[in-house]
Write a protein that holds these residues in place. Structure first.
Motif, PDB file in Angstrom:
ATOM      1  N   SER B 132      38.903  44.789  52.121  1.00  0.00           N
ATOM      2  CA  SER B 132      39.008  44.409  50.713  1.00  0.00           C
ATOM      3  C   SER B 132      39.010  42.895  50.605  1.00  0.00           C
ATOM      4  CB  SER B 132      40.296  44.979  50.098  1.00  0.00           C
ATOM      5  OG  SER B 132      40.277  46.393  50.136  1.00  0.00           O
ATOM      6  N   LEU B 133      38.391  42.406  49.548  1.00  0.00           N
ATOM      7  CA  LEU B 133      38.282  40.964  49.347  1.00  0.00           C
ATOM      8  C   LEU B 133      38.383  40.630  47.874  1.00  0.00           C
ATOM      9  CD1 LEU B 133      37.378  38.021  50.201  1.00  0.00           C
ATOM     10  CD2 LEU B 133      35.030  38.815  49.928  1.00  0.00           C
ATOM     11  N   LEU B 134      39.207  39.643  47.562  1.00  0.00           N
ATOM     12  CA  LEU B 134      39.226  39.082  46.215  1.00  0.00           C
ATOM     13  C   LEU B 134      38.865  37.615  46.385  1.00  0.00           C
ATOM     14  CD1 LEU B 134      39.922  38.686  43.188  1.00  0.00           C
ATOM     15  CD2 LEU B 134      42.305  38.455  43.837  1.00  0.00           C
ATOM     16  N   LEU B 135      37.813  37.203  45.721  1.00  0.00           N
ATOM     17  CA  LEU B 135      37.364  35.822  45.867  1.00  0.00           C
ATOM     18  C   LEU B 135      37.200  35.191  44.503  1.00  0.00           C
ATOM     19  CD1 LEU B 135      35.880  33.449  47.361  1.00  0.00           C
ATOM     20  CD2 LEU B 135      33.799  34.792  47.121  1.00  0.00           C
ATOM     21  N   LEU B 199      35.339  41.128  43.501  1.00  0.00           N
ATOM     22  CA  LEU B 199      36.344  42.104  43.930  1.00  0.00           C
ATOM     23  C   LEU B 199      35.633  43.174  44.730  1.00  0.00           C
ATOM     24  CD1 LEU B 199      37.453  42.171  40.346  1.00  0.00           C
ATOM     25  CD2 LEU B 199      39.241  42.013  42.019  1.00  0.00           C
ATOM     26  N   LEU B 200      36.095  43.373  45.950  1.00  0.00           N
ATOM     27  CA  LEU B 200      35.436  44.350  46.815  1.00  0.00           C
ATOM     28  C   LEU B 200      36.465  45.138  47.587  1.00  0.00           C
ATOM     29  CD1 LEU B 200      32.697  45.250  48.285  1.00  0.00           C
ATOM     30  CD2 LEU B 200      33.264  43.504  49.970  1.00  0.00           C
ATOM     31  N   LEU B 204      41.234  47.218  45.858  1.00  0.00           N
ATOM     32  CA  LEU B 204      41.037  46.605  44.555  1.00  0.00           C
ATOM     33  C   LEU B 204      40.340  47.535  43.569  1.00  0.00           C
ATOM     34  CD1 LEU B 204      39.950  43.155  45.979  1.00  0.00           C
ATOM     35  CD2 LEU B 204      42.163  43.753  45.047  1.00  0.00           C
ATOM     36  N   LYS B 205      40.225  48.797  43.937  1.00  0.00           N
ATOM     37  CA  LYS B 205      39.507  49.768  43.089  1.00  0.00           C
ATOM     38  C   LYS B 205      40.030  49.824  41.673  1.00  0.00           C
ATOM     39  CE  LYS B 205      36.095  51.846  43.910  1.00  0.00           C
ATOM     40  NZ  LYS B 205      35.636  51.060  45.049  1.00  0.00           N
ATOM     41  N   GLN B 210      39.833  48.187  35.670  1.00  0.00           N
ATOM     42  CA  GLN B 210      40.577  47.570  34.572  1.00  0.00           C
ATOM     43  C   GLN B 210      39.871  46.329  34.052  1.00  0.00           C
ATOM     44  OE1 GLN B 210      44.435  47.027  36.339  1.00  0.00           O
ATOM     45  NE2 GLN B 210      45.218  48.976  35.591  1.00  0.00           N
ATOM     46  N   ILE B 211      39.430  45.479  34.971  1.00  0.00           N
ATOM     47  CA  ILE B 211      38.767  44.244  34.555  1.00  0.00           C
ATOM     48  C   ILE B 211      37.468  44.552  33.809  1.00  0.00           C
ATOM     49  CG2 ILE B 211      37.600  42.149  35.340  1.00  0.00           C
ATOM     50  CD1 ILE B 211      39.606  41.748  37.400  1.00  0.00           C
TER      51      ILE B 211
END
Lengths: 243, 294
Positions: B132-135, B199-200, B204-205, B210-211
């Motif tokens: 998972s990645l949030l960038l 978001l990956l 982060l599903k 939601q976003i």
């Protein structure tokens, strides 16, 4: 004493095939070719609803920005398949572009236009059977998205057009389609659109020269606002265009 | 040139920083308590000596997040890139590797390039299907108060997500450079900040959906069919026109089966982007121990 005769025959053959190529070129660039380009506004419809484009002056600026972004992001893909119009190059570039077209609206539009162009080209240019072959192979494998820029380069490359011409042509059809969308969005009348197209031509030429003949490693987007706005297309309550 | 190194791995069931090496001109700060101790995440702050990146500076760093671990990379303040001397271009490069069930969160403050600055950054992320990645990658137009709006010479940012070492899942290179046919500010109009949020991955599903919903709702209110008077020229005056939205955002999915979501933002104020990030990422507090951009 007729030794010049054969040479003349060859010259005649090559000039007639060159002339024939012109007819194919014009057909490919004509908006009457059924590739569904008229369904896409390149984010113009969303830009209008976001009040980023209101006046004809705004439109002119918008067209230039679309051309700049097309040059920086897509022209390298056109160039690559134009230079190597073969299956491996095409598949590799199609996959890469799929990862680079991060705006979903633009990505779907690219796939739709590319598929349509490939279908038309395979039927129309039957003297180039590799088009039909590559198309059916790609369809059955299901791994190819048929993105527009690589398909355009592939088709034109197989038809023997020169690389510079192909890239310039890609910029031309983009400009043609955005301006056409502008008339249908009532932003400018048909005559005004024609005037605008001619006025923007020198800038389009500058941009084509600037961005042509580059490697795909250099592909980038230069107008992030465009990408953001085009991505809003699916939020429009009422829309004329697909993208 | 030596590269900085950060390794966060699960040790004794907890995410632990097992390797931390930084080299001038940057430094890593790892506070002991960045957030609630119930959350399992290591927070690392990157700071640059002198508070900014000076012409010609070059920084490279390798980040590894081991299986099951969570790491957060952030900054103390916006990254300032000072004016370029000669043709020097400052560079930052990060190579990150995210393991199975691991999460890497990259939530810096924005980059601010000063007049005539030249800057390029490359961020490569190697992932596996369960990573998972949030960038967050964003830039402001400069020191607006000094009237510097998109006055830098060159900015290039590349973000590349590579799946299992071979398949490019996502590749974006944004280049902002003055051209013959228009300045950067012409291309960005009145917008002073541009941001990209990626978001990956499985962790982060929920936040992805939601976003997407939130952005759709936010934007649907902003977009209007042009009125009949919209075509009138500015000379005739008296035409009522709604102003441009001060905040524009759009979401797209990417990757097979839409495993990733990318949000693009253009805003007239930095504050509204901070607020957006705060709001949208608030639910990550339980996972990270503290909410991003508070």
């Amino acid at each position: 004493m007729e030794c010049g005769g054969e040479a003349n025959d060859d010259k005649d053959k090559s000039s007639s095939s060159g002339s024939l190529r012109l007819w194919s070129q014009w057909q490919l660039l004509d908006s009457i070719l059924p590739t569904g380009g008229f369904a896409h506004s390149f984010g113009l419809e969303a830009a209008m609803q976001a009040r980023l484009v209101i006046s004809p002056e705004d439109l002119r600026t918008y067209v230039i920005h679309v051309l700049e972004n097309t040059g920086s992001l897509l022209l390298p893909f056109v160039y690559a398949t134009a230079m190597s119009p073969d299956k491996q190059t095409w598949h590799k570039l199609d996959r890469l572009l799929n990862a680079m077209l991060t705006n979903e609206v633009g990505r779907k539009a690219s796939t739709a236009q590319g598929s349509a162009l490939m279908r038309v080209a395979a039927s129309v240019f039957s003297e180039t059977p590799s088009l039909k072959m590559m198309r059916s192979e790609a369809l059955s494998s299901g791994a190819v998205s048929f993105h527009h820029a690589p398909v355009f380069g592939l088709v034109c490359g197989l038809l023997g057009f020169e690389a510079k011409t192909i890239q310039r042509a890609y910029m031309f059809v983009t400009m043609r389609d955005v301006i056409s969308a502008a008339t249908r969005l009532n932003l400018v009348g048909p005559l005004g659109a024609a005037v605008l197209q001619h006025q923007v031509a020198p800038i389009a030429e500058d941009l084509s020269t600037k961005w042509m003949n580059r490697a795909v490693e250099e592909a980038c987007q230069t107008c992030p606002l465009l990408d953001t706005v085009q991505g809003c297309h699916s939020y429009l309550f009422s829309r004329l265009f697909c993208s | 040139m030596e590269r900085g190194k950060l390794v966060v791995e699960k040790v004794g069931g907890r995410s632990t920083l097992t390797r931390c090496f930084s080299k001038y001109p940057f430094k890593f700060i790892v506070p002991n308590k960045a957030g609630s101790s119930q959350a399992d995440a290591v927070w690392i702050y990157t700071i640059t000596y002198g508070g900014g990146i000076v012409s010609g500076d070059s920084m490279a760093c390798d980040v590894t997040v081991g299986d099951g671990a969570t790491a957060v990379l952030t900054t103390q303040s916006s990254t300032k890139v000072y004016k370029s001397v000669g043709s020097n271009c400052s560079q930052q490069k990060m190579e990150a590797s995210i393991g199975k069930d691991a999460l890497l969160v990259v939530i810096p403050d924005p980059v601010t390039c000063f007049s005539t600055a030249k800057y390029s950054q490359i961020q490569n992320f190697k992932v596996v299907p369960e990573s998972s990645l949030l960038l967050v990658d964003w830039i402001t137009s400069g020191r607006h108060q000094r009237g510097e709006k998109w006055a830098f010479s060159h900015y290039k940012s590349t973000n590349h997500i590579l799946l299992q070492g071979s398949e490019t899942l996502f590749l974006d290179t944004t280049l902002l450079e003055h051209g013959r046919d228009g300045s950067i500010s012409e291309r960005l109009q009145d917008y002073q900040v541009i941001a990209m949020i990626v978001l990956l991955g499985p962790k982060l599903k929920l936040i992805q959906s939601q976003i997407q919903e939130n952005v759709k709702e936010l934007m649907s209110q902003q977009l209007r069919l042009p009125s009949i008077s919209a075509g009138c020229s500015s000379e005739s005056g008296g035409c009522f026109r709604l102003p441009k939205p001060s905040f524009l955002a759009s979401c797209s999915t990417f990757g097979p089966k839409g495993t990733g979501v990318v949000i693009r933002v253009a805003s007239m104020t930095t504050e509204s982007v901070y607020n957006f990030l705060q709001d949208q990422l608030a639910s990550l507090e339980t996972l990270l121990g503290a909410a991003p951009y508070r």
